[in-house]
Scaffold this active site. Structure first.
Site, short mmCIF file in Angstrom:
data_model
loop_
_atom_site.label_atom_id
_atom_site.label_comp_id
_atom_site.label_asym_id
_atom_site.label_seq_id
_atom_site.Cartn_x
_atom_site.Cartn_y
_atom_site.Cartn_z
N SER A 95 0.83 -1.20 0.00
CA SER A 95 0.00 0.00 0.00
C SER A 95 0.87 1.26 0.00
CB SER A 95 -0.96 -0.05 1.18
OG SER A 95 -2.01 0.87 1.05
N ASP A 224 -9.37 -5.69 -4.51
CA ASP A 224 -8.87 -4.65 -3.61
C ASP A 224 -9.82 -3.47 -3.62
OD1 ASP A 224 -7.42 -2.53 -2.38
OD2 ASP A 224 -5.52 -3.46 -2.95
N HIS A 253 -7.42 -6.01 -0.09
CA HIS A 253 -6.25 -5.16 0.08
C HIS A 253 -5.31 -5.72 1.15
CE1 HIS A 253 -3.90 -1.52 -0.24
NE2 HIS A 253 -4.04 -1.25 1.05
#
Length: 273
Positions: A95, A224, A253
């Site tokens: 991320s 995601d 995610h």
């Protein structure tokens, strides 16, 4: 508790497990190195030296209101790598951490980094614009900031549901993962958590991706909901010179469960000599 102090006086906490060629793990927002703990152990057990740090303002690092921009995050990582004198290095980021390792490798990693791995990473750029219509509208990020200010403890619990895909039909919900997401989030300073939203959503990594001169594995969950693949991995793979795209169909995610097992296996295959 291992720490080092950056050039601007910020104390950065890190773990250092195992022995062998080094791997550095960078975590996502608003978490800490604890988010990588299981993966770090598995990589260490496989014969690597694995370093995981808490980004400034997050986890056990200094709760500073300064330096919440991607250039500073990448510089902090560069100074940690130099402090430990790491070479033949693999950098792995999830991320926001994916953006961090891409910028680090592109701007600081020459002669030290041999491979890059990202998972659910924010590059090239998250926010929607005329040139990035697939991006996420700014109003979504404004909502995240409002949630952090209003009641971040509850906001993190709510966010964890979509983060791990627990809102999907048939999902096996782990209250433990939700609680741990909240725990890690609450370790982040309020200013750090708030200001980092702009960092992960508006930083443009296009030139960093183009500048990478080492192989990169771009991993992304097909479901995601936090960093949608169409504006992220699908675009990033077209910008790098030596990239491999791996999509985990149905994966969320957050890296956990079957997704984590598959990702670790692919990482080990990718970074093996």
């Amino acid at each position: 508790m291992p720490t080092f102090t950056t050039s601007d006086g910020t104390e950065i906490y890190y773990t250092d497990w195992g022995a062998g060629k080094p791997v550095v793990l960078s975590h996502g927002w608003p978490l800490s190195s604890d988010a990588w703990a299981a993966v770090a152990k598995l990589l260490a057990d496989a014969g690597y030296r694995v370093i995981s740090h808490d980004r400034r303002g997050h986890g056990r690092s200094t709760n500073t209101d300064l330096g919440h921009d991607m250039d500073t995050y990448a510089r902090d990582l560069a100074e940690l790598v130099e402090h430990l004198d790491l070479t033949e290095l693999v950098v792995i980021g999830h991320s926001t951490g994916g953006g961090e390792v891409v910028r680090y490798a592109a701007q600081h990693g020459k002669g030290r980094v041999r491979k890059v791995v990202t998972a659910g990473a924010v590059p090239p750029v998250m926010v929607q614009s005329e040139t990035n219509p697939e991006g996420t509208p700014i109003e979504v990020f404004d909502g995240i900031r409002a949630g952090v200010l209003a009641d971040r403890s509850q906001f993190y619990k709510d966010l964890a549901v979509s983060f791990y895909g627990f809102n999907r039909e048939g999902a096996k919900v782990s209250q433990g993962l939700i609680d741990d997401f909240q725990r890690q989030g609450m370790l982040a300073g309020l200013v750090a958590a708030y200001n980092c939203v702009k960092v992960f959503s508006e930083t443009d990594f296009t030139e960093d991706l183009k500048a990478l001169d080492v192989p990169i594995l771009i991993a992304h969950g097909g479901d995601d909901q936090i960093v949608p693949i169409a504006a992220a991995a699908d675009k990033a793979i077209k910008l790098v010179s030596d990239g491999t795209l791996k999509v985990y169909e149905g994966a969320p995610h957050g890296v956990a469960g079957d997704y984590q097992d598959a990702l670790v296996a692919d990482i080990l295959e990718f970074i093996a000599d």
